[in-house]
Design a protein around this motif. Structure first.
Motif, mmCIF file in Angstrom:
data_model
loop_
_atom_site.group_PDB
_atom_site.id
_atom_site.type_symbol
_atom_site.label_atom_id
_atom_site.label_comp_id
_atom_site.label_asym_id
_atom_site.label_seq_id
_atom_site.Cartn_x
_atom_site.Cartn_y
_atom_site.Cartn_z
ATOM 1 N N VAL A 201 -74.948 -48.691 -12.273
ATOM 2 C CA VAL A 201 -73.619 -48.808 -11.871
ATOM 3 C C VAL A 201 -74.185 -47.248 -12.925
ATOM 4 O O VAL A 201 -74.702 -46.444 -12.873
ATOM 5 C CB VAL A 201 -73.787 -48.183 -14.058
ATOM 6 N N VAL A 202 -73.126 -46.440 -11.933
ATOM 7 C CA VAL A 202 -73.089 -44.978 -11.795
ATOM 8 C C VAL A 202 -71.938 -44.807 -12.119
ATOM 9 O O VAL A 202 -70.878 -45.016 -11.357
ATOM 10 C CB VAL A 202 -73.479 -44.805 -10.112
ATOM 11 N N LEU A 203 -72.520 -42.897 -12.869
ATOM 12 C CA LEU A 203 -71.415 -42.800 -13.481
ATOM 13 C C LEU A 203 -70.582 -41.573 -13.005
ATOM 14 O O LEU A 203 -72.298 -40.515 -12.982
ATOM 15 C CB LEU A 203 -70.961 -43.417 -15.216
ATOM 16 N N HIS A 204 -69.955 -40.474 -13.432
ATOM 17 C CA HIS A 204 -69.937 -39.123 -13.437
ATOM 18 C C HIS A 204 -68.572 -38.590 -14.290
ATOM 19 O O HIS A 204 -67.413 -38.991 -14.577
ATOM 20 C CB HIS A 204 -68.728 -38.723 -11.567
ATOM 21 N N SER A 205 -69.135 -37.099 -14.773
ATOM 22 C CA SER A 205 -68.126 -36.871 -15.015
ATOM 23 C C SER A 205 -67.741 -36.469 -13.751
ATOM 24 O O SER A 205 -67.686 -35.378 -13.055
ATOM 25 C CB SER A 205 -68.581 -35.861 -15.932
ATOM 26 N N ALA A 206 -66.181 -37.116 -13.867
ATOM 27 C CA ALA A 206 -65.642 -36.263 -12.242
ATOM 28 C C ALA A 206 -65.067 -34.356 -12.620
ATOM 29 O O ALA A 206 -64.334 -34.449 -11.517
ATOM 30 C CB ALA A 206 -64.689 -36.528 -12.358
ATOM 31 N N THR A 207 -64.544 -34.383 -14.043
ATOM 32 C CA THR A 207 -64.378 -32.580 -13.802
ATOM 33 C C THR A 207 -65.056 -31.814 -13.271
ATOM 34 O O THR A 207 -65.009 -30.462 -12.830
ATOM 35 C CB THR A 207 -65.024 -32.662 -15.547
ATOM 36 N N LYS A 208 -66.552 -32.077 -12.411
ATOM 37 C CA LYS A 208 -67.127 -31.300 -12.068
ATOM 38 C C LYS A 208 -66.423 -30.747 -10.617
ATOM 39 O O LYS A 208 -65.572 -30.858 -10.152
ATOM 40 C CB LYS A 208 -68.978 -31.887 -12.214
ATOM 41 N N TYR A 209 -67.992 -31.866 -9.665
ATOM 42 C CA TYR A 209 -68.071 -31.496 -8.203
ATOM 43 C C TYR A 209 -66.303 -32.605 -7.935
ATOM 44 O O TYR A 209 -66.134 -31.831 -6.584
ATOM 45 C CB TYR A 209 -69.249 -31.413 -8.189
ATOM 46 N N ILE A 210 -65.772 -33.716 -8.350
ATOM 47 C CA ILE A 210 -65.643 -34.593 -7.606
ATOM 48 C C ILE A 210 -64.037 -33.431 -8.230
ATOM 49 O O ILE A 210 -63.044 -33.527 -6.853
ATOM 50 C CB ILE A 210 -65.261 -35.799 -8.419
ATOM 51 N N SER A 211 -64.067 -33.008 -8.600
ATOM 52 C CA SER A 211 -63.001 -32.057 -9.181
ATOM 53 C C SER A 211 -62.712 -30.903 -8.585
ATOM 54 O O SER A 211 -61.697 -30.972 -7.398
ATOM 55 C CB SER A 211 -61.852 -31.909 -10.461
ATOM 56 N N GLY A 212 -63.706 -30.328 -8.335
ATOM 57 C CA GLY A 212 -64.273 -28.967 -7.964
ATOM 58 C C GLY A 212 -63.364 -27.832 -7.801
ATOM 59 O O GLY A 212 -63.921 -26.730 -7.721
ATOM 60 N N HIS A 213 -62.210 -28.027 -8.652
ATOM 61 C CA HIS A 213 -61.385 -26.570 -9.450
ATOM 62 C C HIS A 213 -61.012 -26.492 -10.573
ATOM 63 O O HIS A 213 -60.060 -25.393 -10.708
ATOM 64 C CB HIS A 213 -60.176 -27.148 -8.516
ATOM 65 N N GLY A 214 -62.002 -27.138 -11.418
ATOM 66 C CA GLY A 214 -61.668 -26.262 -13.030
ATOM 67 C C GLY A 214 -60.300 -26.855 -13.769
ATOM 68 O O GLY A 214 -60.179 -26.476 -13.918
ATOM 69 N N ASP A 215 -59.770 -27.879 -12.570
ATOM 70 C CA ASP A 215 -58.225 -28.103 -13.177
ATOM 71 C C ASP A 215 -58.261 -29.586 -14.123
ATOM 72 O O ASP A 215 -56.857 -29.758 -14.719
ATOM 73 C CB ASP A 215 -57.206 -27.512 -12.465
ATOM 74 N N VAL A 216 -59.674 -30.518 -13.995
ATOM 75 C CA VAL A 216 -59.291 -31.426 -14.416
ATOM 76 C C VAL A 216 -60.714 -32.418 -15.313
ATOM 77 O O VAL A 216 -61.367 -31.542 -14.882
ATOM 78 C CB VAL A 216 -59.490 -32.525 -13.341
ATOM 79 N N ILE A 217 -60.123 -33.358 -16.277
ATOM 80 C CA ILE A 217 -61.185 -33.538 -16.732
ATOM 81 C C ILE A 217 -61.403 -35.201 -16.770
ATOM 82 O O ILE A 217 -59.753 -35.837 -16.678
ATOM 83 C CB ILE A 217 -61.139 -33.684 -19.216
ATOM 84 N N GLY A 218 -62.389 -35.398 -16.827
ATOM 85 C CA GLY A 218 -62.005 -36.912 -16.320
ATOM 86 C C GLY A 218 -63.792 -37.337 -15.521
ATOM 87 O O GLY A 218 -64.469 -36.936 -15.582
ATOM 88 N N GLY A 219 -63.598 -38.764 -15.571
ATOM 89 C CA GLY A 219 -64.450 -39.480 -15.417
ATOM 90 C C GLY A 219 -64.545 -40.901 -14.542
ATOM 91 O O GLY A 219 -63.875 -41.156 -14.104
ATOM 92 N N ILE A 220 -65.925 -40.687 -13.613
ATOM 93 C CA ILE A 220 -65.830 -42.606 -12.979
ATOM 94 C C ILE A 220 -66.824 -43.491 -13.373
ATOM 95 O O ILE A 220 -67.698 -42.903 -13.090
ATOM 96 C CB ILE A 220 -65.356 -42.384 -11.439
ATOM 97 N N ALA A 221 -66.729 -44.552 -12.960
ATOM 98 C CA ALA A 221 -67.832 -45.475 -12.988
ATOM 99 C C ALA A 221 -67.740 -46.078 -12.180
ATOM 100 O O ALA A 221 -66.659 -46.605 -11.351
ATOM 101 C CB ALA A 221 -67.927 -46.354 -14.644
ATOM 102 N N VAL A 222 -69.315 -46.453 -10.495
ATOM 103 C CA VAL A 222 -68.674 -47.820 -10.035
ATOM 104 C C VAL A 222 -69.765 -48.723 -10.158
ATOM 105 O O VAL A 222 -71.416 -47.910 -10.398
ATOM 106 C CB VAL A 222 -69.163 -46.269 -8.723
ATOM 107 N N GLY A 223 -69.776 -49.610 -10.036
ATOM 108 C CA GLY A 223 -71.038 -50.964 -9.601
ATOM 109 C C GLY A 223 -70.163 -52.097 -8.835
ATOM 110 O O GLY A 223 -69.204 -52.102 -8.135
#
Ligand SMILES: Cc1ncc(COP(=O)(O)O)c(C=O)c1O
Length: 399
Positions: A201-223
């Motif tokens: 499983v790979v996971l992310h705080s999508a809050t960071k580079y995925i968003s890139g604009h400092g305006d979202v809190i989010g997360g992702i998991a992939v597997g």
């Protein structure tokens, strides 16, 4: 994904077909909590899984699904799940993977709240996490017990930027039949795809580079599809830490520029790294694209770029380090990373403050360490700001 060209196209088009949405170029925001059924029988069929279709947005939503699918493609996994925060992703995956009295092997260094969650799991369920030096295969082998249920790592590790050889850990995990969970927040899938190196499983705080604009809190998991389906039906659905459709649409927008942003973050960071390592006030700098590091070979093998985070130490007291930060003008004092703005934070008193000092120092998080997330500004402006603040810190000494 074969190459960066293909990645760039997928980051814009993956998981979405405008023909299925009245030709809408951008993914519509399905701002709805629930979905109507034509008949009671159709509702029953959907709940039974006999008919595909949406039911209720905590169980699935078209905007969120487009993001999950695009992220799965970018990580080269089969299936994705979106969460209301990175921590919702971490907790849903870890709680799914463990039961009472289990043991987790973790990298020696994880994000402060991940550490906090592990402490909570120990107190409540006697699930003990062991923080192991994973640069050495023998210490990893030696740490695995009969009740070990998973291996959890960050690479690069927040905030020390140490790397872990994913292939090596992946092989050991496979040999013992253990799932390997990798927090890929610091690289983004653009610079590192852990599933290709043995992660389950790979996971992310999508809050960071995925968003890139400092305006979202989010997360992702992939597997893989089966595992993600199980997590989706249990800790995702029933703990309920889901992402809102509006935030999913902001993350889809963020992904469209991920490759361009990551290249710029990395270029800027390389310039700042070279300046910092030649500055007399700076005693050490931590950045993956550094040929003098022991793990440089690992960097070359598993990452295609360093991302934009640099940590460094000043030979100063905690108060002096804080006054250096206070002197910065362009650079903002804030936790988080991956935004267009360059941010600086002090891990020992901020992101990693919950970790007891002794443990923190074992992880290399001293009072002298600061973490920079290099933004997308012109790098010389960022350096000018750092340089003037470093100069102010050294002034009292010179007098
Ligand atoms: C490496 C890492 N993982 C997970 C998280 C948690 O993410 P979030 O703040 O989106 O819950 C963070 C947050 O800083 C992080 O740095």
């Amino acid at each position: 994904m074969k190459n960066k060209e293909e990645f760039a196209t997928t980051s814009i088009h993956g998981g979405y077909a405008s023909k299925d949405h009245h030709g809408s170029l951008s993914t519509p925001v399905y701002q709805t909590s629930t979905f109507t059924f034509e008949t009671a029988e159709q509702g029953e069929a959907r709940f039974q899984g006999e008919e595909a279709g949406f039911i209720y947005s905590r169980l699935g939503n078209p905007t969120v699904q487009a993001l999950e699918s695009r992220m799965a493609q970018l990580e080269e996994g089969e299936s994705g799940l979106a969460f209301g925060s990175g921590m919702a992703a971490v907790s849903a995956v870890l709680l799914y993977m463990t039961k009472m009295n289990d043991h987790i092997v973790s990298s020696k260094g994880v994000y402060g709240c991940t550490y906090g969650l592990m402490e909570f799991m120990k107190e409540k369920y006697n699930i003990v996490t062991e923080f192991v030096d994973l640069t050495d295969e023998r210490s990893l082998e030696a740490s695995i017990r009969a009740n070990t249920s998973c291996i959890y790592i960050e690479s690069p590790i927040n905030p020390t930027m140490q790397l872990i050889d994913l292939e090596m850990v992946g092989h050991v995990a496979k040999r013992h039949g253990l799932p390997l969970i990798v927090d890929n927040t610091f690289s983004s899938p653009y610079f590192q795809q852990p599933l290709k190196h043995g992660a389950t499983v790979v996971l992310h705080s999508a809050t960071k580079y995925i968003s890139g604009h400092g305006d979202v809190i989010g997360g992702i998991a992939v597997g893989d599809r089966e595992l993600m389906g199980e997590i989706g039906r249990s800790t995702h659905k029933d703990l309920g830490g889901i992402l809102s459709p509006h935030d999913a649409s902001l993350l889809l927008r963020g992904l469209k520029t991920l490759p361009i942003r990551m290249e710029r973050h990395a270029d800027n960071a390389r310039h700042i790294f070279n300046k910092l390592r030649n500055h007399s006030e700076v005693t050490s700098v931590f950045f993956p694209d550094d040929p003098t590091r022991e793990d440089y070979e690992v960097y070359k093998r598993q990452m295609t770029g360093p991302s934009g985070v640099i940590s460094f130490q000043l030979a100063r007291t905690k108060e002096e380090v804080q006054s250096f930060m206070n002197e910065l003008k362009l650079i903002k004092i804030a936790v988080s990373l991956g935004d267009a703005e360059t941010l600086i934070q002090h891990p020992a008193t901020m992101t990693h403050a919950v970790i007891p000092k002794v443990e923190r120092e074992k992880m290399g998080i001293t009072d002298q360490l600061v973490r920079l997330s290099i933004g997308l500004e012109h790098w010389e402006d960022v350096w000018d700001d750092l340089e003037q603040a470093l100069k102010k810190v050294s002034e009292p000494i010179r007098k």
